[in-house]
Write an enzyme that holds these catalytic residues in place. Structure first.
Site, mmCIF file in Angstrom:
data_model
loop_
_atom_site.group_PDB
_atom_site.id
_atom_site.type_symbol
_atom_site.label_atom_id
_atom_site.label_comp_id
_atom_site.label_asym_id
_atom_site.label_seq_id
_atom_site.Cartn_x
_atom_site.Cartn_y
_atom_site.Cartn_z
ATOM 1 N N ILE A 177 0.896 -1.152 -0.141
ATOM 2 C CA ILE A 177 0.168 0.131 -0.066
ATOM 3 C C ILE A 177 0.795 1.296 0.053
ATOM 4 O O ILE A 177 1.524 1.465 1.073
ATOM 5 C CB ILE A 177 -0.899 0.069 1.276
ATOM 6 C CG1 ILE A 177 -1.678 -1.232 1.356
ATOM 7 C CG2 ILE A 177 -1.908 1.322 1.104
ATOM 8 C CD1 ILE A 177 -2.553 -1.336 2.518
ATOM 9 N N GLU A 178 1.051 1.873 -1.059
ATOM 10 C CA GLU A 178 1.885 3.082 -1.338
ATOM 11 C C GLU A 178 1.286 4.212 -0.694
ATOM 12 O O GLU A 178 0.113 4.362 -0.794
ATOM 13 C CB GLU A 178 2.308 3.145 -2.654
ATOM 14 C CG GLU A 178 3.171 1.748 -3.071
ATOM 15 C CD GLU A 178 3.956 1.827 -4.464
ATOM 16 O OE1 GLU A 178 3.581 2.562 -5.143
ATOM 17 O OE2 GLU A 178 4.740 0.962 -4.585
ATOM 18 N N GLU B 230 3.988 -7.807 3.029
ATOM 19 C CA GLU B 230 4.035 -8.844 4.161
ATOM 20 C C GLU B 230 3.735 -8.142 5.350
ATOM 21 O O GLU B 230 2.972 -9.007 6.289
ATOM 22 C CB GLU B 230 5.667 -8.906 4.308
ATOM 23 C CG GLU B 230 6.414 -9.797 2.944
ATOM 24 C CD GLU B 230 7.037 -8.926 2.118
ATOM 25 O OE1 GLU B 230 6.272 -7.735 1.684
ATOM 26 O OE2 GLU B 230 8.162 -9.137 1.768
HETATM 27 N N1 THU Z 1 7.502 -4.340 -1.502
HETATM 28 C C1 THU Z 1 6.745 -5.013 -0.603
HETATM 29 O O1 THU Z 1 5.638 -5.022 -0.663
HETATM 30 N N2 THU Z 1 7.358 -6.235 -0.471
HETATM 31 C C2 THU Z 1 8.666 -6.635 -0.588
HETATM 32 O O2 THU Z 1 9.068 -7.378 -0.148
HETATM 33 C C3 THU Z 1 9.594 -5.484 -1.275
HETATM 34 C C4 THU Z 1 9.035 -4.304 -1.746
HETATM 35 C C5 THU Z 1 6.801 -3.130 -1.915
HETATM 36 C C6 THU Z 1 7.084 -1.682 -1.415
HETATM 37 C C7 THU Z 1 6.742 -0.732 -2.638
HETATM 38 O O3 THU Z 1 5.310 -0.651 -2.683
HETATM 39 C C8 THU Z 1 7.236 -1.447 -3.795
HETATM 40 O O4 THU Z 1 7.231 -2.992 -3.359
HETATM 41 C C9 THU Z 1 8.468 -1.021 -4.287
HETATM 42 O O5 THU Z 1 9.804 -1.098 -3.452
#
Ligand code: THU
Length: 139
Positions: free
Chosen positions: A43-44, A55
């Site tokens: 969720i950005e 995770e």
């Molecule tokens: N991200 C994850 O959700 N889990 C990971 O193990 C690595 C990175 C997401 C964070 C961000 O929204 C996007 O991937 C790029 O970094």
């Protein structure tokens, strides 16, 4: 449930990824020791550093539902829909959050295989490193 099935759950969880800034869709599927599955997606946020990884979303959902013991987590990430090309390795922040609830033998399933938590974080910061003494004169 088979490891491959939990990985497929993680891919399905990526459907809800809110990743408008990176376009990198991530899904996670966490299985508790009683067999219940909790999914999560990344969720950005326009304030980039507030992004929450898939995770941690799954773990926080589970803990807030009363679960603190877990068997395994599957993680799937992709920017083009091919979730098998490159394994999405959990970031350091997620490993530290996993560390709060899971031991060395906790299973982490990626697109290229099955790992143990200790493979990623062999040494870690845990409460026993702090010599806490909440009950006494530790001020
Ligand atoms: N991200 C994850 O959700 N889990 C990971 O193990 C690595 C990175 C997401 C964070 C961000 O929204 C996007 O991937 C790029 O970094």
């Amino acid at each position: 449930m088979k490891y491959s099935e939990l990985f497929e759950e993680a891919i399905r969880a990526a459907e809800f990824s809110y990743s408008k800034y990176s376009s990198f869709r991530v899904g996670a599927a966490l299985i508790a020791d009683d067999g219940e599955i909790f999914t999560g997606c990344n969720i950005e946020n326009a304030s980039f550093s507030l992004t929450n990884c898939a995770e941690r979303t799954a773990i926080f959902k589970a803990v807030s539902a009363g679960k603190t013991k877990f068997r395994a987590i599957a993680v799937a990430g992709s920017s083009d829909g091919d979730f098998y090309r490159t394994p999405c390795v959990p970031c350091g922040a997620c490993l530290q959050v996993i560390s709060e609830f899971c031991g060395d033998d906790f299973i982490i399933i990626l697109s290229d295989g099955v790992y143990k938590f200790r493979d990623f974080l062999p040494m870690r910061f845990t409460e026993d490193k702090m010599n806490l003494n909440f009950g006494g004169n530790n001020a």
